[in-house]
Write a protein that holds these residues in place. Structure first.
Motif, PDB file in Angstrom:
ATOM      1  N   ALA A 177     -11.441  -9.805   2.015  1.00  0.00           N
ATOM      2  CA  ALA A 177     -11.014  -9.007   2.850  1.00  0.00           C
ATOM      3  C   ALA A 177     -10.075  -9.420   3.626  1.00  0.00           C
ATOM      4  CB  ALA A 177     -12.392  -8.075   3.209  1.00  0.00           C
ATOM      5  N   LEU A 178      -8.805  -8.767   3.939  1.00  0.00           N
ATOM      6  CA  LEU A 178      -7.823  -8.828   4.979  1.00  0.00           C
ATOM      7  C   LEU A 178      -7.691  -7.628   5.564  1.00  0.00           C
ATOM      8  CD1 LEU A 178      -5.362 -10.860   2.722  1.00  0.00           C
ATOM      9  CD2 LEU A 178      -7.173 -11.887   4.135  1.00  0.00           C
ATOM     10  N   GLY A 179      -7.329  -7.443   7.028  1.00  0.00           N
ATOM     11  CA  GLY A 179      -7.099  -6.776   7.948  1.00  0.00           C
ATOM     12  C   GLY A 179      -5.696  -6.377   7.859  1.00  0.00           C
ATOM     13  N   VAL A 180      -5.293  -5.341   7.794  1.00  0.00           N
ATOM     14  CA  VAL A 180      -3.679  -5.023   8.017  1.00  0.00           C
ATOM     15  C   VAL A 180      -3.429  -3.862   8.942  1.00  0.00           C
ATOM     16  CG1 VAL A 180      -3.400  -5.911   5.663  1.00  0.00           C
ATOM     17  CG2 VAL A 180      -3.763  -3.669   6.048  1.00  0.00           C
ATOM     18  N   SER A 181      -2.259  -3.949   9.344  1.00  0.00           N
ATOM     19  CA  SER A 181      -1.941  -3.081  10.397  1.00  0.00           C
ATOM     20  C   SER A 181      -1.255  -1.881   9.923  1.00  0.00           C
ATOM     21  CB  SER A 181      -0.911  -3.581  11.603  1.00  0.00           C
ATOM     22  OG  SER A 181       0.235  -3.962  11.125  1.00  0.00           O
ATOM     23  N   ASN A 182      -0.704  -2.046   8.752  1.00  0.00           N
ATOM     24  CA  ASN A 182      -0.009  -0.862   8.001  1.00  0.00           C
ATOM     25  C   ASN A 182      -0.356  -1.093   6.322  1.00  0.00           C
ATOM     26  OD1 ASN A 182       1.905   0.733   6.525  1.00  0.00           O
ATOM     27  ND2 ASN A 182       2.833   1.036   8.537  1.00  0.00           N
ATOM     28  N   ILE A 183      -1.280  -0.476   5.898  1.00  0.00           N
ATOM     29  CA  ILE A 183      -1.338  -0.777   4.408  1.00  0.00           C
ATOM     30  C   ILE A 183      -0.288  -0.555   3.711  1.00  0.00           C
ATOM     31  CG2 ILE A 183      -2.606   1.249   3.961  1.00  0.00           C
ATOM     32  CD1 ILE A 183      -5.062  -0.576   2.982  1.00  0.00           C
ATOM     33  N   ASN A 184       0.437   0.553   3.642  1.00  0.00           N
ATOM     34  CA  ASN A 184       1.392   1.054   2.710  1.00  0.00           C
ATOM     35  C   ASN A 184       2.513  -0.063   2.769  1.00  0.00           C
ATOM     36  OD1 ASN A 184       0.218   3.547   1.792  1.00  0.00           O
ATOM     37  ND2 ASN A 184       0.674   4.183   3.823  1.00  0.00           N
ATOM     38  N   GLU A 185       3.003  -0.455   4.059  1.00  0.00           N
ATOM     39  CA  GLU A 185       4.029  -1.570   3.890  1.00  0.00           C
ATOM     40  C   GLU A 185       3.450  -2.837   3.462  1.00  0.00           C
ATOM     41  OE1 GLU A 185       5.328  -1.803   8.047  1.00  0.00           O
ATOM     42  OE2 GLU A 185       6.253   0.335   8.387  1.00  0.00           O
ATOM     43  N   THR A 186       2.303  -3.228   3.776  1.00  0.00           N
ATOM     44  CA  THR A 186       1.629  -4.305   3.374  1.00  0.00           C
ATOM     45  C   THR A 186       1.840  -4.409   1.757  1.00  0.00           C
ATOM     46  OG1 THR A 186       0.241  -4.655   5.227  1.00  0.00           O
ATOM     47  CG2 THR A 186      -0.286  -5.843   3.337  1.00  0.00           C
ATOM     48  N   CYS A 187       1.488  -3.060   0.976  1.00  0.00           N
ATOM     49  CA  CYS A 187       1.176  -3.266  -0.276  1.00  0.00           C
ATOM     50  C   CYS A 187       2.844  -3.384  -0.776  1.00  0.00           C
ATOM     51  CB  CYS A 187       0.650  -1.949  -0.849  1.00  0.00           C
ATOM     52  SG  CYS A 187      -1.155  -2.049  -0.542  1.00  0.00           S
ATOM     53  N   GLU A 188       3.716  -2.671  -0.111  1.00  0.00           N
ATOM     54  CA  GLU A 188       5.202  -2.734  -0.512  1.00  0.00           C
ATOM     55  C   GLU A 188       5.648  -4.006  -0.471  1.00  0.00           C
ATOM     56  OE1 GLU A 188       7.853  -1.381  -2.771  1.00  0.00           O
ATOM     57  OE2 GLU A 188       6.234  -0.156  -2.230  1.00  0.00           O
ATOM     58  N   MET A 189       5.483  -4.753   0.694  1.00  0.00           N
ATOM     59  CA  MET A 189       5.838  -6.195   0.680  1.00  0.00           C
ATOM     60  C   MET A 189       5.117  -7.174  -0.453  1.00  0.00           C
ATOM     61  SD  MET A 189       4.421  -9.418   2.237  1.00  0.00           S
ATOM     62  CE  MET A 189       2.856  -8.742   2.936  1.00  0.00           C
ATOM     63  N   ILE A 190       3.770  -7.041  -0.735  1.00  0.00           N
ATOM     64  CA  ILE A 190       3.370  -7.670  -1.606  1.00  0.00           C
ATOM     65  C   ILE A 190       3.894  -7.253  -3.071  1.00  0.00           C
ATOM     66  CG2 ILE A 190       1.001  -7.607  -2.999  1.00  0.00           C
ATOM     67  CD1 ILE A 190      -0.468  -7.304  -0.464  1.00  0.00           C
ATOM     68  N   ARG A 191       4.091  -6.334  -3.468  1.00  0.00           N
ATOM     69  CA  ARG A 191       4.978  -5.787  -4.658  1.00  0.00           C
ATOM     70  C   ARG A 191       6.392  -6.602  -4.627  1.00  0.00           C
ATOM     71  NH1 ARG A 191       2.062  -1.371  -5.435  1.00  0.00           N
ATOM     72  NH2 ARG A 191       2.676   0.063  -3.810  1.00  0.00           N
ATOM     73  N   THR A 192       7.215  -6.399  -3.478  1.00  0.00           N
ATOM     74  CA  THR A 192       8.340  -6.988  -3.794  1.00  0.00           C
ATOM     75  C   THR A 192       8.299  -8.631  -3.895  1.00  0.00           C
ATOM     76  OG1 THR A 192       8.508  -7.313  -1.070  1.00  0.00           O
ATOM     77  CG2 THR A 192       9.409  -5.334  -2.057  1.00  0.00           C
ATOM     78  N   LYS A 193       7.271  -9.345  -3.450  1.00  0.00           N
ATOM     79  CA  LYS A 193       6.888 -10.703  -3.524  1.00  0.00           C
ATOM     80  C   LYS A 193       6.478 -10.929  -5.027  1.00  0.00           C
ATOM     81  CE  LYS A 193       7.159 -11.689   1.363  1.00  0.00           C
ATOM     82  NZ  LYS A 193       6.520 -12.472   2.411  1.00  0.00           N
ATOM     83  N   GLY A 194       6.240 -10.118  -5.781  1.00  0.00           N
ATOM     84  CA  GLY A 194       5.460 -10.515  -6.960  1.00  0.00           C
ATOM     85  C   GLY A 194       4.132 -10.177  -7.097  1.00  0.00           C
ATOM     86  N   GLY A 195       3.448  -9.782  -5.954  1.00  0.00           N
ATOM     87  CA  GLY A 195       2.065  -9.399  -6.096  1.00  0.00           C
ATOM     88  C   GLY A 195       1.695  -8.374  -6.873  1.00  0.00           C
ATOM     89  N   LYS A 196       0.367  -8.057  -7.536  1.00  0.00           N
ATOM     90  CA  LYS A 196      -0.076  -7.240  -8.336  1.00  0.00           C
ATOM     91  C   LYS A 196      -0.943  -6.104  -7.536  1.00  0.00           C
ATOM     92  CE  LYS A 196      -2.421  -6.574 -12.630  1.00  0.00           C
ATOM     93  NZ  LYS A 196      -3.116  -7.049 -13.740  1.00  0.00           N
ATOM     94  N   ILE A 197      -0.512  -5.123  -7.222  1.00  0.00           N
ATOM     95  CA  ILE A 197      -1.331  -4.033  -6.414  1.00  0.00           C
ATOM     96  C   ILE A 197      -2.421  -3.430  -7.564  1.00  0.00           C
ATOM     97  CG2 ILE A 197      -1.806  -2.222  -5.153  1.00  0.00           C
ATOM     98  CD1 ILE A 197      -0.637  -4.395  -3.663  1.00  0.00           C
ATOM     99  N   VAL A 198      -3.857  -3.523  -7.714  1.00  0.00           N
ATOM    100  CA  VAL A 198      -4.661  -2.934  -8.660  1.00  0.00           C
ATOM    101  C   VAL A 198      -5.466  -1.895  -8.157  1.00  0.00           C
ATOM    102  CG1 VAL A 198      -4.845  -5.276  -9.978  1.00  0.00           C
ATOM    103  CG2 VAL A 198      -6.545  -4.649  -8.003  1.00  0.00           C
ATOM    104  N   ARG A 199      -5.231  -1.356  -6.939  1.00  0.00           N
ATOM    105  CA  ARG A 199      -5.885  -0.261  -6.457  1.00  0.00           C
ATOM    106  C   ARG A 199      -4.715   0.138  -5.385  1.00  0.00           C
ATOM    107  NH1 ARG A 199      -8.414   2.646  -2.378  1.00  0.00           N
ATOM    108  NH2 ARG A 199     -10.104   3.941  -3.033  1.00  0.00           N
ATOM    109  N   GLU A 200      -4.216   1.465  -5.405  1.00  0.00           N
ATOM    110  CA  GLU A 200      -3.308   1.999  -4.300  1.00  0.00           C
ATOM    111  C   GLU A 200      -3.961   2.099  -3.140  1.00  0.00           C
ATOM    112  OE1 GLU A 200       0.247   1.763  -4.479  1.00  0.00           O
ATOM    113  OE2 GLU A 200       0.079   0.839  -6.408  1.00  0.00           O
ATOM    114  N   PRO A 201      -3.542   2.138  -2.072  1.00  0.00           N
ATOM    115  CA  PRO A 201      -3.977   2.491  -0.748  1.00  0.00           C
ATOM    116  C   PRO A 201      -4.511   4.046  -0.901  1.00  0.00           C
ATOM    117  CG  PRO A 201      -1.987   1.563  -0.162  1.00  0.00           C
ATOM    118  CD  PRO A 201      -1.920   1.740  -1.645  1.00  0.00           C
ATOM    119  N   GLY A 202      -5.735   4.237  -0.126  1.00  0.00           N
ATOM    120  CA  GLY A 202      -6.478   5.305  -0.086  1.00  0.00           C
ATOM    121  C   GLY A 202      -7.915   5.248   0.335  1.00  0.00           C
ATOM    122  N   ALA A 203      -8.593   6.463   0.626  1.00  0.00           N
ATOM    123  CA  ALA A 203      -9.903   6.193   1.429  1.00  0.00           C
ATOM    124  C   ALA A 203     -10.685   5.628   0.344  1.00  0.00           C
ATOM    125  CB  ALA A 203     -10.409   7.716   1.747  1.00  0.00           C
TER     126      ALA A 203
END
Length: 128
Positions: free
Chosen positions: A76-102
């Motif tokens: 688990a990693l704590g992040v300050s802005n989960i949406n921006e973090t997921c977008e940054m990971i995607r642009t770097k080729g990372g695979k988001i397997v569960r989109e941000p949500g409760a």
């Protein structure tokens, strides 16, 4: 006592180091080869081992892949802005397997990314 590190066995050390440093922004803190044991250890994290829990990647030279263990959960990693973090990971080729949500049965906002070996990393939106 304090938690020192978590260890993952990986099939391709260079690919895994690239993922954790380039996609998730960790630093490679140290790396050591053990020729007599035919393995390499790499320690990565967000700060020096003296003050932070780190991730140990173990590469056994004669093993190119592992079956994921049934008891493994996630890192688990704590992040300050989960949406921006997921977008940054995607642009770097990372695979988001569960989109941000409760999370189920709660209100904490989480997402999951998968590393090159299929290990799950949970991103948790930190409260401001």
């Amino acid at each position: 006592m304090r938690l020192l590190h978590m260890m993952l066995r990986v099939g391709d050390l260079e690919r895994s180091i690239a993922f954790y440093t380039e996609v998730l922004g960790m630093d490679l803190l140290r790396r050591k080869e053990y020729p007599s044991g035919r393995f390499t250890l790499a320690f990565l994290g967000y700060g020096p081992e003296e003050n932070n829990t780190v991730l140990e990647l173990t590469h056994n030279w004669d093993t190119s892949s592992y079956n994921l263990g049934a008891g493994y959960g996630h890192i688990a990693l704590g992040v300050s802005n989960i949406n921006e973090t997921c977008e940054m990971i995607r642009t770097k080729g990372g695979k988001i397997v569960r989109e941000p949500g409760a999370m189920k049965h709660g209100t904490t906002v989480i997402a999951f990314v998968e590393d090159p070996d299929g290990y799950k990393i949970e991103l948790i939106q930190q409260k401001s």
